[in-house]
Design an enzyme around this catalytic site. Structure first.
Site, PDB file in Angstrom:
ATOM      1  CE  LYS A  13      -1.010  -0.465   4.918  1.00  9.88           C
ATOM      2  NZ  LYS A  13       0.131   0.306   5.421  1.00  9.88           N
ATOM      3  NE  ARG A  88      -2.294  -0.080  10.535  1.00  7.86           N
ATOM      4  CZ  ARG A  88      -1.180   0.246   9.866  1.00  7.86           C
ATOM      5  NH1 ARG A  88      -0.874   1.503   9.629  1.00  7.86           N
ATOM      6  NH2 ARG A  88      -0.366  -0.689   9.445  1.00  7.86           N
ATOM      7  NE  ARG A 127       8.460  -3.778   4.757  1.00  6.39           N
ATOM      8  CZ  ARG A 127       7.220  -3.386   5.058  1.00  6.39           C
ATOM      9  NH1 ARG A 127       6.488  -2.750   4.171  1.00  6.39           N
ATOM     10  NH2 ARG A 127       6.694  -3.647   6.240  1.00  6.39           N
ATOM     11  NE  ARG A 133       8.644  -1.250   8.380  1.00  6.05           N
ATOM     12  CZ  ARG A 133       7.399  -0.950   8.050  1.00  6.05           C
ATOM     13  NH1 ARG A 133       7.127  -0.313   6.932  1.00  6.05           N
ATOM     14  NH2 ARG A 133       6.403  -1.290   8.845  1.00  6.05           N
ATOM     15  NE  ARG A 144       3.981  -4.554  10.990  1.00  9.30           N
ATOM     16  CZ  ARG A 144       4.668  -4.526   9.858  1.00  9.30           C
ATOM     17  NH1 ARG A 144       5.696  -5.318   9.691  1.00  9.30           N
ATOM     18  NH2 ARG A 144       4.314  -3.716   8.905  1.00  9.30           N
TER      19      ARG A 144
END
Ligand code: AMP
Length: 194
Positions: A13, A88, A127, A133, A144
């Protein structure tokens, strides 16, 4: 155009948001990016958000809502914006509705990127290697996804009931997904705001 984009972690996104916002000449507002920038700078907001982010949990609603509300009042949002990763939770949906009560400021559409679970985990682990991250470890990724499924996925129903939800297949290359979004938005009437 007033848009928002939703999708589970790893759905792409953020990438789509930046492209889409560029096309419409509106700011892409990523709550995750704002929290990460604050955490990197060590601001009070960043220190507060960090422990939730590192655990894969959501930052409390009152903190997130106040931050977004202030951002939407910036002059660059007058003619539109694209929210990436907000709302969210149910409370965030209500807070956003409250922030957009002026005539002509209602959301034009909500985009939901739909991607298969296995593809998501694979993308996130890749990623983790390329971007490093802190919240891209296998354990935090699982958390998550759990939090997204429980708290955020059901919110798409609200936007479906309002007739503004666009469900987009998020599998495949970035350009292909972008083309699907563009095609889906082609029929959305653009409100002219003063
Ligand atoms: P993202 O970059 O959108 O995946 O967000 C990274 C992390 O920032 C999330 O896992 C949350 O900890 C926090 N975060 C981002 N957006 C929100 C939000 N709307 N509400 C609560 N926490 C958020």
């Amino acid at each position: 155009m007033r848009l928002l984009i939703m999708g589970p972690p790893g759905s792409g996104k953020g990438t789509q948001a930046v492209q889409l916002a560029g096309r419409f000449g509106i700011p892409a507002i990523s709550t995750g990016d704002i929290f990460r920038a604050n955490a990197a700078e060590g601001t009070a907001l960043g220190r507060r958000a960090r422990r939730y982010m590192d655990a894969g949990d959501y930052v409390p609603d009152h903190v997130t809502n106040a931050m977004v509300r202030a951002r939407l009042e910036d002059p660059d949002c007058v003619h539109g914006f694209l929210l990436d990763g907000y709302p969210r939770t149910l409370r965030q949906v209500a807070a956003l509705d409250e922030a957009l009560t002026e005539p002509g400021t209602a959301l034009d559409c909500a985009i939901e990127l739909v991607v298969d679970q296995d593809v998501l985990v694979d993308r996130l682990l890749r990623r983790a290697q390329s971007q490093g991250r802190a919240d891209d470890t296998a354990q935090v990724i699982r958390r998550r996804q759990e939090v997204y499924d429980q708290q955020t996925a059901p919110l798409t129903n609200h936007y479906a009931e309002r007739g503004i939800l666009h469900r987009i297949d998020g599998d495949g290359q970035v350009a292909r997904v972008a083309a699907r979004i563009a095609e889906s938005l082609a029929g959305v009437p653009v409100k002219v705001s003063s």
